[in-house]
Design a protein around this motif. Structure first.
Motif, PDB file in Angstrom:
ATOM      1  N   GLY A   4      41.855 -45.711  24.542  1.00 41.28           N
ATOM      2  CA  GLY A   4      41.604 -46.327  23.254  1.00 41.28           C
ATOM      3  C   GLY A   4      40.417 -47.257  23.354  1.00 41.28           C
ATOM      4  N   ALA A   5      39.745 -47.510  22.237  1.00 37.26           N
ATOM      5  CA  ALA A   5      38.573 -48.378  22.248  1.00 37.26           C
ATOM      6  C   ALA A   5      38.561 -49.248  20.998  1.00 37.26           C
ATOM      7  CB  ALA A   5      37.293 -47.549  22.321  1.00 37.26           C
ATOM      8  N   ALA A   6      38.042 -50.465  21.159  1.00 34.53           N
ATOM      9  CA  ALA A   6      37.915 -51.390  20.035  1.00 34.53           C
ATOM     10  C   ALA A   6      36.571 -52.093  20.137  1.00 34.53           C
ATOM     11  CB  ALA A   6      39.047 -52.407  20.041  1.00 34.53           C
ATOM     12  N   GLU A   7      35.902 -52.274  19.012  1.00 35.91           N
ATOM     13  CA  GLU A   7      34.618 -52.958  18.964  1.00 35.91           C
ATOM     14  C   GLU A   7      34.693 -54.057  17.914  1.00 35.91           C
ATOM     15  OE1 GLU A   7      31.571 -54.495  19.699  1.00 35.91           O
ATOM     16  OE2 GLU A   7      31.274 -52.529  20.639  1.00 35.91           O
ATOM     17  N   HIS A   8      34.601 -55.320  18.369  1.00 37.67           N
ATOM     18  CA  HIS A   8      34.722 -56.462  17.471  1.00 37.67           C
ATOM     19  C   HIS A   8      33.447 -57.296  17.410  1.00 37.67           C
ATOM     20  CE1 HIS A   8      39.022 -55.675  17.111  1.00 37.67           C
ATOM     21  NE2 HIS A   8      39.110 -55.643  18.432  1.00 37.67           N
ATOM     22  N   GLY A   9      32.336 -56.718  17.829  1.00 39.10           N
ATOM     23  CA  GLY A   9      31.096 -57.478  17.843  1.00 39.10           C
ATOM     24  C   GLY A   9      30.978 -58.318  19.107  1.00 39.10           C
ATOM     25  N   TRP A  10      31.751 -59.380  19.177  1.00 38.57           N
ATOM     26  CA  TRP A  10      31.744 -60.244  20.362  1.00 38.57           C
ATOM     27  C   TRP A  10      32.564 -59.681  21.510  1.00 38.57           C
ATOM     28  CZ3 TRP A  10      36.321 -62.201  22.301  1.00 38.57           C
ATOM     29  CH2 TRP A  10      37.445 -62.095  21.461  1.00 38.57           C
ATOM     30  N   LEU A  11      33.417 -58.678  21.208  1.00 39.42           N
ATOM     31  CA  LEU A  11      34.314 -58.099  22.203  1.00 39.42           C
ATOM     32  C   LEU A  11      34.305 -56.586  22.098  1.00 39.42           C
ATOM     33  CD1 LEU A  11      36.692 -58.244  24.298  1.00 39.42           C
ATOM     34  CD2 LEU A  11      38.229 -58.321  22.315  1.00 39.42           C
ATOM     35  N   LYS A  12      34.053 -55.951  23.239  1.00 44.80           N
ATOM     36  CA  LYS A  12      34.235 -54.510  23.361  1.00 44.80           C
ATOM     37  C   LYS A  12      35.359 -54.296  24.358  1.00 44.80           C
ATOM     38  CE  LYS A  12      31.169 -52.171  25.699  1.00 44.80           C
ATOM     39  NZ  LYS A  12      29.919 -51.458  26.086  1.00 44.80           N
ATOM     40  N   SER A  13      36.356 -53.498  23.973  1.00 45.17           N
ATOM     41  CA  SER A  13      37.528 -53.358  24.827  1.00 45.17           C
ATOM     42  C   SER A  13      37.976 -51.906  24.904  1.00 45.17           C
ATOM     43  CB  SER A  13      38.686 -54.215  24.283  1.00 45.17           C
ATOM     44  OG  SER A  13      39.790 -54.193  25.167  1.00 45.17           O
ATOM     45  N   PHE A  14      38.390 -51.496  26.101  1.00 44.51           N
ATOM     46  CA  PHE A  14      38.933 -50.160  26.325  1.00 44.51           C
ATOM     47  C   PHE A  14      40.383 -50.316  26.789  1.00 44.51           C
ATOM     48  CE2 PHE A  14      34.374 -49.941  26.991  1.00 44.51           C
ATOM     49  CZ  PHE A  14      34.020 -48.889  26.147  1.00 44.51           C
ATOM     50  N   HIS A  15      41.287 -49.585  26.138  1.00 40.22           N
ATOM     51  CA  HIS A  15      42.725 -49.746  26.367  1.00 40.22           C
ATOM     52  C   HIS A  15      43.290 -48.523  27.099  1.00 40.22           C
ATOM     53  CE1 HIS A  15      42.147 -52.991  23.621  1.00 40.22           C
ATOM     54  NE2 HIS A  15      42.102 -52.241  22.532  1.00 40.22           N
ATOM     55  N   TYR A  72      47.255 -46.989  19.067  1.00 42.52           N
ATOM     56  CA  TYR A  72      48.631 -46.559  19.331  1.00 42.52           C
ATOM     57  C   TYR A  72      48.634 -45.086  19.705  1.00 42.52           C
ATOM     58  CZ  TYR A  72      53.469 -45.147  18.629  1.00 42.52           C
ATOM     59  OH  TYR A  72      54.740 -44.624  18.801  1.00 42.52           O
ATOM     60  N   ASP A  73      49.200 -44.777  20.845  1.00 46.24           N
ATOM     61  CA  ASP A  73      49.372 -43.410  21.314  1.00 46.24           C
ATOM     62  C   ASP A  73      50.731 -43.332  21.986  1.00 46.24           C
ATOM     63  OD1 ASP A  73      49.407 -40.962  22.603  1.00 46.24           O
ATOM     64  OD2 ASP A  73      47.330 -41.079  23.290  1.00 46.24           O
ATOM     65  N   PRO A  74      51.696 -42.653  21.377  1.00 44.20           N
ATOM     66  CA  PRO A  74      53.052 -42.602  21.954  1.00 44.20           C
ATOM     67  C   PRO A  74      53.093 -41.963  23.331  1.00 44.20           C
ATOM     68  CG  PRO A  74      52.813 -41.019  20.155  1.00 44.20           C
ATOM     69  CD  PRO A  74      51.600 -41.891  20.122  1.00 44.20           C
ATOM     70  N   GLN A  75      52.039 -41.216  23.712  1.00 42.69           N
ATOM     71  CA  GLN A  75      51.992 -40.611  25.041  1.00 42.69           C
ATOM     72  C   GLN A  75      51.487 -41.585  26.103  1.00 42.69           C
ATOM     73  OE1 GLN A  75      53.258 -37.497  25.488  1.00 42.69           O
ATOM     74  NE2 GLN A  75      53.765 -37.714  23.316  1.00 42.69           N
ATOM     75  N   HIS A  76      50.984 -42.739  25.641  1.00 41.60           N
ATOM     76  CA  HIS A  76      50.427 -43.721  26.573  1.00 41.60           C
ATOM     77  C   HIS A  76      50.888 -45.120  26.175  1.00 41.60           C
ATOM     78  CE1 HIS A  76      47.881 -40.714  28.506  1.00 41.60           C
ATOM     79  NE2 HIS A  76      47.619 -40.255  27.304  1.00 41.60           N
ATOM     80  N   MET A  77      52.174 -45.360  26.423  1.00 38.79           N
ATOM     81  CA  MET A  77      52.777 -46.657  26.100  1.00 38.79           C
ATOM     82  C   MET A  77      52.877 -47.563  27.331  1.00 38.79           C
ATOM     83  SD  MET A  77      53.246 -46.519  22.882  1.00 38.79           S
ATOM     84  CE  MET A  77      54.174 -48.022  22.689  1.00 38.79           C
ATOM     85  N   ASP A 107      40.100 -53.223  29.572  1.00 41.13           N
ATOM     86  CA  ASP A 107      38.774 -53.418  30.159  1.00 41.13           C
ATOM     87  C   ASP A 107      37.933 -54.118  29.095  1.00 41.13           C
ATOM     88  OD1 ASP A 107      36.294 -53.209  31.355  1.00 41.13           O
ATOM     89  OD2 ASP A 107      36.483 -51.086  31.846  1.00 41.13           O
ATOM     90  N   ASP A 108      37.820 -55.445  29.194  1.00 38.75           N
ATOM     91  CA  ASP A 108      37.203 -56.272  28.152  1.00 38.75           C
ATOM     92  C   ASP A 108      35.786 -56.681  28.530  1.00 38.75           C
ATOM     93  OD1 ASP A 108      39.518 -56.199  26.620  1.00 38.75           O
ATOM     94  OD2 ASP A 108      40.267 -58.116  27.369  1.00 38.75           O
ATOM     95  N   TRP A 109      34.870 -56.508  27.582  1.00 38.99           N
ATOM     96  CA  TRP A 109      33.489 -56.965  27.701  1.00 38.99           C
ATOM     97  C   TRP A 109      33.302 -58.061  26.656  1.00 38.99           C
ATOM     98  CZ3 TRP A 109      29.737 -53.935  30.713  1.00 38.99           C
ATOM     99  CH2 TRP A 109      30.313 -52.825  31.346  1.00 38.99           C
ATOM    100  N   ILE A 110      33.057 -59.294  27.103  1.00 41.10           N
ATOM    101  CA  ILE A 110      33.026 -60.452  26.213  1.00 41.10           C
ATOM    102  C   ILE A 110      31.597 -60.991  26.128  1.00 41.10           C
ATOM    103  CG2 ILE A 110      33.983 -62.743  25.763  1.00 41.10           C
ATOM    104  CD1 ILE A 110      36.361 -61.915  27.591  1.00 41.10           C
TER     105      ILE A 110
END
Length: 233
Positions: free
Chosen positions: A11-22, A30-35, A45-48
């Motif tokens: 999973g990935a999220a981009e918030h401008g100040w934060l790039k994160s890989f889950h 949310y992925d029921p196969q990867h809880m 994996d957070d890039w701040i």
């Protein structure tokens, strides 16, 4: 049984100040196969960005491990702990009955990259705990160093779970083997570089799950930094 999950499948999220890989389901991903995997619940994996971070927020009943890969993170919490964690340091916080903390990148120019790891405890409640420890590069060079464990063996940080985290640095012809127990789970996360794990080439961000395997074999590293989790079912 061996299962590989590639970096781009996270999973990935981009918030401008934060790039994160889950690696596992987290926040809006949310992925029921990867809880999770056994009690291992989160690897983010957070890039701040410079001078940015997480404001004061609460945690409860979770073992939280922070491992900085690049830059630094300034930590303050409701237990009156305050410090700056840098590469090579392992920070541990057991939330127990409840704790509040903040995490900020203290640099005005450089980004911070860190892995935040959550492991479910084997008990609920208990007073919050905090510890941090530096593990010298030489302790991880060409071998796996236990940095957290359920019994605090060999100078590792003791956590509230029958689990171990081992970290190693591998390059060139360095090799390592680790015997595995049939009743345990093993999770490998390659933080950076390239590494051959049980014959499979992993690259930065890739992961491997091992179940009912007898041996973990690491070789052919290319500036690799790897985290190995030894977990109960």
């Amino acid at each position: 049984m061996i299962t590989v999950r590639l970096s781009q499948e996270r999973g990935a999220a981009e918030h401008g100040w934060l790039k994160s890989f889950h690696s596992f389901s987290f926040a809006e991903y949310y992925d029921p196969q990867h809880m999770g995997f056994g009690p291992l619940r989160v690897i983010n994996d957070d890039w701040i960005a410079p001078a940015m971070g997480f404001g004061t927020h609460p945690h409860k009943d979770m073992e939280i491990i922070t491992y900085v890969l690049e830059g630094a993170i300034a930590h303050k919490d409701s237990m009156d702990n305050g410090s700056t964690i840098r590469p090579g340091n392992v920070q541990y916080m057991s939330a127990g009955t409840g704790v509040r903390h903040s995490e900020f990148n203290p640099s005005s120019k450089e980004h911070t990259r860190l892995l935040q790891i959550w492991i479910q405890p084997n008990m609920l409640g208990g007073a919050p705990l905090y510890e941090e420890k530096e593990f010298d590069r030489i302790e991880k060079d060409g071998k796996l160093r236990v940095v957290v464990s359920g019994d605090g063996a060999n100078g590792s940080i003791k956590i509230r779970q029958d689990a171990r985290l081992l970290i190693g640095l591998f390059d060139g012809d360095q090799k390592q083997e680790l015997s595995l127990q049939a009743d345990r789970l093993t999770y490998v996360h390659l933080a950076r570089g390239e590494l051959t794990v049980n014959g499979v080439v992993l690259k930065e961000g890739d992961a491997m799950k091992l179940q009912n395997e007898q041996l973990l074999q690491l070789s052919a590293g290319k500036q690799a930094e790897v985290l190995v989790f030894d977990l109960p079912h």
